[in-house]
Design an enzyme around this catalytic site. Structure first.
Site, PDB file in Angstrom:
ATOM      1  N   ARG A  40       0.816  -1.216   0.000  1.00 49.11           N
ATOM      2  CA  ARG A  40       0.000   0.000   0.000  1.00 49.11           C
ATOM      3  C   ARG A  40       0.852   1.270   0.000  1.00 49.11           C
ATOM      4  O   ARG A  40       0.330   2.383  -0.103  1.00 49.11           O
ATOM      5  CB  ARG A  40      -0.907   0.019   1.224  1.00 49.11           C
ATOM      6  CG  ARG A  40      -1.836  -1.163   1.307  1.00 49.11           C
ATOM      7  CD  ARG A  40      -2.667  -1.091   2.563  1.00 49.11           C
ATOM      8  NE  ARG A  40      -3.550   0.046   2.550  1.00 49.11           N
ATOM      9  CZ  ARG A  40      -4.750   0.069   2.024  1.00 49.11           C
ATOM     10  NH1 ARG A  40      -5.237  -1.017   1.471  1.00 49.11           N
ATOM     11  NH2 ARG A  40      -5.485   1.157   2.046  1.00 49.11           N
TER      12      ARG A  40
ATOM     13  N   TRP B 284       2.717   6.029   1.686  1.00 50.23           N
ATOM     14  CA  TRP B 284       2.798   6.432   0.289  1.00 50.23           C
ATOM     15  C   TRP B 284       2.599   7.934   0.324  1.00 50.23           C
ATOM     16  O   TRP B 284       1.512   8.418   0.643  1.00 50.23           O
ATOM     17  CB  TRP B 284       1.707   5.746  -0.528  1.00 50.23           C
ATOM     18  CG  TRP B 284       1.830   6.003  -1.996  1.00 50.23           C
ATOM     19  CD1 TRP B 284       2.597   5.315  -2.891  1.00 50.23           C
ATOM     20  CD2 TRP B 284       1.145   7.021  -2.751  1.00 50.23           C
ATOM     21  NE1 TRP B 284       2.444   5.840  -4.151  1.00 50.23           N
ATOM     22  CE2 TRP B 284       1.564   6.886  -4.097  1.00 50.23           C
ATOM     23  CE3 TRP B 284       0.240   8.026  -2.426  1.00 50.23           C
ATOM     24  CZ2 TRP B 284       1.099   7.722  -5.106  1.00 50.23           C
ATOM     25  CZ3 TRP B 284      -0.214   8.862  -3.437  1.00 50.23           C
ATOM     26  CH2 TRP B 284       0.208   8.705  -4.767  1.00 50.23           C
TER      27      TRP B 284
ATOM     28  N   ASN C  10      -4.179   7.198   7.068  1.00 55.19           N
ATOM     29  CA  ASN C  10      -4.241   6.864   5.639  1.00 55.19           C
ATOM     30  C   ASN C  10      -5.332   7.732   5.030  1.00 55.19           C
ATOM     31  O   ASN C  10      -6.489   7.610   5.426  1.00 55.19           O
ATOM     32  CB  ASN C  10      -4.568   5.367   5.499  1.00 55.19           C
ATOM     33  CG  ASN C  10      -4.965   4.956   4.086  1.00 55.19           C
ATOM     34  OD1 ASN C  10      -5.671   3.986   3.904  1.00 55.19           O
ATOM     35  ND2 ASN C  10      -4.523   5.672   3.098  1.00 55.19           N
TER      36      ASN C  10
ATOM     37  N   GLU D  18      -2.957  -2.928 -21.873  1.00 53.15           N
ATOM     38  CA  GLU D  18      -2.552  -3.582 -20.629  1.00 53.15           C
ATOM     39  C   GLU D  18      -1.073  -4.004 -20.707  1.00 53.15           C
ATOM     40  O   GLU D  18      -0.325  -3.856 -19.735  1.00 53.15           O
ATOM     41  CB  GLU D  18      -3.471  -4.784 -20.356  1.00 53.15           C
ATOM     42  CG  GLU D  18      -3.121  -5.632 -19.154  1.00 53.15           C
ATOM     43  CD  GLU D  18      -3.116  -4.901 -17.819  1.00 53.15           C
ATOM     44  OE1 GLU D  18      -3.542  -3.737 -17.755  1.00 53.15           O
ATOM     45  OE2 GLU D  18      -2.667  -5.501 -16.835  1.00 53.15           O
TER      46      GLU D  18
ATOM     47  N   LYS E 214       1.751  -2.700 -18.133  1.00 54.77           N
ATOM     48  CA  LYS E 214       2.583  -3.604 -17.323  1.00 54.77           C
ATOM     49  C   LYS E 214       4.054  -3.234 -17.498  1.00 54.77           C
ATOM     50  O   LYS E 214       4.795  -3.159 -16.539  1.00 54.77           O
ATOM     51  CB  LYS E 214       2.393  -5.080 -17.732  1.00 54.77           C
ATOM     52  CG  LYS E 214       1.140  -5.755 -17.301  1.00 54.77           C
ATOM     53  CD  LYS E 214       0.991  -6.011 -15.822  1.00 54.77           C
ATOM     54  CE  LYS E 214       0.363  -4.842 -15.125  1.00 54.77           C
ATOM     55  NZ  LYS E 214      -1.055  -4.775 -14.980  1.00 54.77           N
TER      56      LYS E 214
ATOM     57  N   GLU F 264       4.960   0.325 -15.885  1.00 52.88           N
ATOM     58  CA  GLU F 264       4.894   0.486 -14.428  1.00 52.88           C
ATOM     59  C   GLU F 264       6.004  -0.258 -13.695  1.00 52.88           C
ATOM     60  O   GLU F 264       6.414   0.168 -12.629  1.00 52.88           O
ATOM     61  CB  GLU F 264       3.518   0.126 -13.873  1.00 52.88           C
ATOM     62  CG  GLU F 264       3.153  -1.325 -13.934  1.00 52.88           C
ATOM     63  CD  GLU F 264       1.741  -1.588 -13.433  1.00 52.88           C
ATOM     64  OE1 GLU F 264       1.278  -0.892 -12.523  1.00 52.88           O
ATOM     65  OE2 GLU F 264       1.094  -2.519 -13.958  1.00 52.88           O
TER      66      GLU F 264
ATOM     67  N   HIS G 278      -2.006   6.727 -38.104  1.00 51.32           N
ATOM     68  CA  HIS G 278      -2.463   8.102 -37.856  1.00 51.32           C
ATOM     69  C   HIS G 278      -1.506   8.842 -36.923  1.00 51.32           C
ATOM     70  O   HIS G 278      -1.884   9.837 -36.312  1.00 51.32           O
ATOM     71  CB  HIS G 278      -3.878   8.092 -37.269  1.00 51.32           C
ATOM     72  CG  HIS G 278      -4.874   7.456 -38.191  1.00 51.32           C
ATOM     73  ND1 HIS G 278      -5.320   8.069 -39.341  1.00 51.32           N
ATOM     74  CD2 HIS G 278      -5.460   6.240 -38.166  1.00 51.32           C
ATOM     75  CE1 HIS G 278      -6.159   7.264 -39.962  1.00 51.32           C
ATOM     76  NE2 HIS G 278      -6.254   6.133 -39.270  1.00 51.32           N
TER      77      HIS G 278
ATOM     78  N   LYS H 142      -0.453  -0.255  -4.294  1.00 49.15           N
ATOM     79  CA  LYS H 142      -1.442  -1.198  -4.806  1.00 49.15           C
ATOM     80  C   LYS H 142      -2.864  -0.656  -4.706  1.00 49.15           C
ATOM     81  O   LYS H 142      -3.686  -0.885  -5.571  1.00 49.15           O
ATOM     82  CB  LYS H 142      -1.327  -2.497  -4.010  1.00 49.15           C
ATOM     83  CG  LYS H 142      -2.255  -3.568  -4.466  1.00 49.15           C
ATOM     84  CD  LYS H 142      -1.568  -4.482  -5.432  1.00 49.15           C
ATOM     85  CE  LYS H 142      -2.499  -5.469  -6.062  1.00 49.15           C
ATOM     86  NZ  LYS H 142      -2.251  -5.552  -7.514  1.00 49.15           N
TER      87      LYS H 142
HETATM   88  C1  F6R Z   1      -1.779  -1.768 -12.675  1.00 46.71           C
HETATM   89  C2  F6R Z   1      -2.584  -1.624 -11.485  1.00 46.71           C
HETATM   90  C3  F6R Z   1      -3.439  -0.419 -11.352  1.00 46.71           C
HETATM   91  C4  F6R Z   1      -4.810  -0.827 -10.793  1.00 46.71           C
HETATM   92  C5  F6R Z   1      -5.647   0.429 -10.507  1.00 46.71           C
HETATM   93  C6  F6R Z   1      -7.042   0.074 -10.038  1.00 46.71           C
HETATM   94  O1  F6R Z   1      -1.041  -2.946 -12.657  1.00 46.71           O
HETATM   95  O2  F6R Z   1      -2.560  -2.451 -10.621  1.00 46.71           O
HETATM   96  O3  F6R Z   1      -3.565   0.252 -12.553  1.00 46.71           O
HETATM   97  O4  F6R Z   1      -5.440  -1.645 -11.717  1.00 46.71           O
HETATM   98  O5  F6R Z   1      -5.017   1.198  -9.530  1.00 46.71           O
HETATM   99  O6  F6R Z   1      -7.006  -0.686  -8.883  1.00 46.71           O
HETATM  100  P1  F6R Z   1      -8.246  -1.534  -8.399  1.00 46.71           P
HETATM  101  O7  F6R Z   1      -8.489  -2.586  -9.413  1.00 46.71           O
HETATM  102  O8  F6R Z   1      -7.827  -2.084  -7.083  1.00 46.71           O
HETATM  103  O9  F6R Z   1      -9.394  -0.580  -8.289  1.00 46.71           O
END
Ligand code: F6R
Length: 611
Positions: free
Chosen positions: A27, A74, A100, A484, A488, A491, A507, A606
Site C-alpha cells: 500500500r 505512500w 491513511n 494492458e 505492465k 509500471e 495516424h 497497490k
Molecule cells: C496496474 C494496477 C493499477 C490498478 C488500478 C485500479 O497494474 O494495478 O492500474 O489496476 O489502480 O485498482 P483496483 O483494481 O484495485 O481498483
C-alpha cells in the site's frame, strides 16, 4: 495508499506491528514507523524507505510493549523522509497518530493552531490532525475518544486513523472516512489494520468500519460509534484468506507467483458458476437482479488502470453478445463530469482492491442517481463490494504484487460470465451458450500451456531489456490487451510504452518506428487477423522489430516477424485472457533483468485510496 496497523493485548505488540506492516507494504513503501506505550511512556521509531529499514532499527532496540500502532507510507503531503513518516505526535509526545488519507483543509486548521502557539515540524497534513486532537483535549478537557471526534468533525477529506494517548494507555481510538479500516477480534487481544492481509495470521474474525464510524479498541472489547456519538452494533465477519496465500511460496517475486497462479485463479473465478450442458451461468451475487440487468437500456462500466482495461474488453463482449450499448468510463472522470445516468442503466464497477477511491466515489454517485450498481471486486468485504447493491467476486485470491496480473484475467473471466448470463437472458441460443461455457472451462489448461513458454519469453526480454520505447498494438478484443501490455511494462520497468489499436498506428505512432523500436503485436486467429498482418508489414517495411503473440498453427506469421510467441486458440471473446499472459511475463522479465523491484515499483501503491 498507506497501510495502518495496531495491536492491544497481552503479547508484545512490536513483532505483530512489523509483520502487519510487511503485509501492508504493497500500500506504500516510502517510509515506515511505529509508536508504542510502555510503562507510561510513548515512543516513536521511524525510518525512510521500506519496512525492512524500520524492522532493522526496531530489532536493535529489543522492545516489548502491549500496545502500539504502525504505518507504512505512500507520500502525498511532504517528501518521503523520516520526518514526514508516521506516526505523528504532539509537542509533549503524549499523543500519537497514524493516518491513511488526506486532510484537505489542513492548511486552514494549521493556521488556526499556529495562532494558538502550536508549532509544526513536518510538511504533512497528518501532523495538523494530531495537534487538533491535542487542542481539544487541553482546551475542552475531553477524553481521547471525544477529542478525536471533535477534531474529525472539523476535518474535510479522507481518513483511516488510529490514535494512542499515554493518558489512556488501555485503548486505541480509530476512525474511518473514505480509507479502509478493519478491526481484528482476538482472545484478550484486538487488532486494527487497513486490510485483512495484516490480520490473517492472528485472527479470522473481523469487523469492517464504515465511513463516519469510530471505535475504541480495548484488549478485551471494542465500542463502535458514529462520528455523531451514537452507539452502533457491528457485525463480526469470518474471513477466509489463509496466511500461506500471502507469502511468495518459493517464487522470487509476488508478481511471478501471481502470474504462475493464473490457471488456478481463473479456475476459482469460474468454479461452480458454469452450467456446461445448458450453456448457462449461475452467479449467486446477481440472484434476483438478472432480469433487471438483462433489461438495462445501457451498461456503463467504470474502473481505473488495469481494471479499466478489463472494462474495455467487457465492452466488446457485452455489445457483441448481449446487444446492449456499453460505455466505459475512467472512474475519476465519471465522478466529476456530470454523466447522464438513468434509472434503467446498470453500472458495473470493477476493482481488484475494492478500495480505489475514485471508483468508490463514482459508485456512490451512480447509486445516488438511482442506477443499479454492481461491484466486480477481488477483496471480499472491501468498500466497493459492500457499497454495491449487487455484485460478483472474482475470487482470484490475494494479489500482493503492485502490478495487477491474476486479478486482470479473473476480472475477464467474470465479465465473460456476466456476458453469457445476460446474453442467455436475451438472444443467445443454448448452442452458443454451450460453446462459450465450454470454451471458458478450457481456459485454465490453456493458460498453463502458455506459462510453459516462460523461458522463451525470458530470452526475448534479454534482447529488448535496454529498449527505451515500446509500442503495443492490437485490434478488437485485443486492443485493450495492447493497453494492458504497455501498462505492465511501463509500471515495472520504467520503459516508455504505448498501447494503440493497430489501425491507429498510421495516424501518428508510425512516425516512431525505426530499427530501435520494438512493436508488440497481439495477433490471435480472430476476425481482425488479416488486418493485423497488414499492420505488421507496415512496421517491418520501416525496419521496426516485431514481437507477435499468435496462435498455435499459424505458420504464416513466422517469417514476417522477429519473434513469435504461440498460444493456444480459444473463442474470440476469450482471447484476451490468453494473449495477456505472455505480455505479463515479458514485462516481468524485462524489469527483473534491469534489476528493478517488480513487486514495489517506484511511486506506485497497490490500493489507490487518494484522488
Ligand atoms: C496496474 C494496477 C493499477 C490498478 C488500478 C485500479 O497494474 O494495478 O492500474 O489496476 O489502480 O485498482 P483496483 O483494481 O484495485 O481498483
Amino acid at each position: 495508499m498507506c497501510g495502518i496497523v495496531g495491536y492491544i493485548g497481552n503479547d508484545n505488540s512490536i513483532p505483530i506491528l512489523l509483520e502487519g506492516l510487511k503485509r501492508l507494504e504493497y500500500r506504500g513503501y516510502d517510509s515506515a514507523g511505529i509508536s508504542y506505550i510502555k510503562d507510561g511512556i510513548g515512543e516513536v521509531i521511524k525510518r525512510q524507505g521500506k519496512v525492512s529499514a524500520l524492522t532493522e532499527a526496531v530489532e536493535r532496540e529489543n522492545i516489548s510493549a502491549p500496545i502500539g500502532i504502525g504505518h507504512t507510507r505512500w507520500a502525498t503531503h511532504g517528501v518521503p523522509n523520516e520526518i514526514n513518516a508516521h506516526p505523528h505526535y504532539n509537542r509533549e509526545k503524549s499523543l500519537f497518530l497514524i493516518h491513511n488519507g488526506i486532510i484537505e483543509n489542513y492548511l486552514s486548521i494549521k493556521a488556526g493552531l499556529v495562532k494558538e502557539g502550536y508549532e509544526f515540524f513536518t510538511d504533512t497534513d497528518t501532523e495538523v490532525l494530531v495537534n487538533l486532537i491535542d487542542r481539544y483535549i487541553k482546551k475542552k478537557n475531553l477524553s481521547l475518544f471525544q477529542a478525536v471526534r471533535y477534531a474529525l468533525n472539523e476535518v474535510e477529506g479522507t481518513y483511516g486513523i488510529a490514535v494512542l494517548s499515554i493518558a489512556e494507555p488501555d485503548k486505541i481510538v480509530v476512525a474511518k472516512n473514505g480509507s479502509p479500516l478493519v478491526i481484528g477480534i482476538g482472545d484478550q487481544e484486538n487488532f486494527i489494520a487497513s486490510d485483512v492481509n495484516a490480520l490473517v495470521s492472528h485472527t479470522k474474525q473481523v469487523v469492517y468500519l464504515e465511513d463516519n464510524e469510530m471505535a475504541v479498541i480495548y484488549k478485551d472489547r471494542f465500542v463502535a460509534k458514529t462520528i455523531s456519538d451514537e452507539r452502533i452494533e457491528k457485525e463480526i465477519h469470518e474471513i477466509t484468506v489463509d496466511a500461506d496465500e500471502i507469502t511468495k511460496g518459493g517464487f522470487p517475486h509476488f508478481m511471478l507467483k501471481e502470474i504462475m497462479e493464473q490457471p488456478e485463479s481463473v479456475r476459482n473465478s469460474m468454479r461452480g458458476r458454469l452450467i456446461l450442458d445448458e450453456g448457462l451461468i449461475k452467479l449467486g451475487g446477481l440472484l434476483g437482479y438478472e432480469q433487471r440487468i438483462a433489461n438495462s437500456n445501457r451498461i456503463i462500466i467504470s474502473a481505473c488502470g488495469t481494471s479499466w482495461h478489463a472494462a474495455l474488453v467487457a465492452e466488446y463482449m457485452i455489445e457483441e453478445f448481449c446487444g446492449i450499448p456499453v460505455e466505459v468510463e475512467y472512474a475519476s472522470e465519471f465522478r466529476y463530469r456530470h454523466p447522464v445516468i438513468r434509472k434503467d442503466d446498470t453500472i458495473i464497477f470493477i476493482s481488484q482492491s475494492g478500495e480505489t477511491l475514485d471508483t468508490l466515489a463514482a459508485l456512490k454517485e451512480a447509486k445516488r442517481r438511482g442506477a443499479l450498481v454492481m461491484g466486480v471486486c477481488n477483496v471480499v468485504g472491501s468498500s466497493i463490494a459492500r457499497a454495491s447493491e449487487t455484485g460478483v467476486y472474482i475470487h482470484a485470491g490475494p494479489e500482493i504484487g503492485v502490478a495487477s496480473t491474476k486479478a486482470f484475467t479473473s476480472q475477464l473471466i467474470v465479465m465473460a460470465l456476466i456476458t453469457v448470463l445476460i446474453a442467455r437472458n436475451r438472444q443467445m441460443s443454448q448452442i452458443e451458450g454451450v460453446e462459450l461455457t465450454k470454451a471458458i472451462s478450457e481456459l485454465p489448461e490453456k493458460i498453463q500451456e502458455i506459462l510453459e513458454l516462460n523461458d522463451q519469453i525470458e530470452k526475448i526480454a534479454e534482447v529488448y531489456k535496454n529498449a527505451s520505447n515500446f509500442l503495443y498494438l492490437g485490434r478488437g478484443y485485443n486492443f485493450p490487451v495492447a493497453l494492458e501490455g504497455a501498462l505492465k511494462l511501463k509500471e515495472i520497468s520504467y520503459i516508455h510504452a504505448e498501447g494503440y489499436p493497430a489501425a491507429e498506428m498510421k495516424h501518428g505512432p508510425i512516425a516512431l518506428i525505426d530499427d530501435n523500436m520494438p512493436a508488440v503485436f497481439v495477433a490471435p486467429n480472430d476476425p481482425t487477423y488479416e488486418k493485423i498482418i497488414s499492420n505488421i508489414m507496415e512496421v517491418k517495411a520501416r525496419n521496426g522489430k516485431v514481437i507477435a503473440i499468435a496462435c498455435n498453427g499459424d505458420s504464416k506469421i513466422d517469417d514476417m516477424v522477429d519473434h513469435v510467441i504461440k498460444i493456444p486458440t480459444t473463442h474470440r471473446m476469450l482471447t484476451p485472457i490468453l494473449t495477456v499472459i505472455p505480455l505479463q511475463l515479458l514485462a516481468y522479465h524485462i524489469a527483473v533483468k534491469k534489476g528493478l523491484n517488480v513487486d514495489q515499483p517506484r511511486n506506485l501503491a497497490k490500493s489507490v485510496t487518494v484522488e
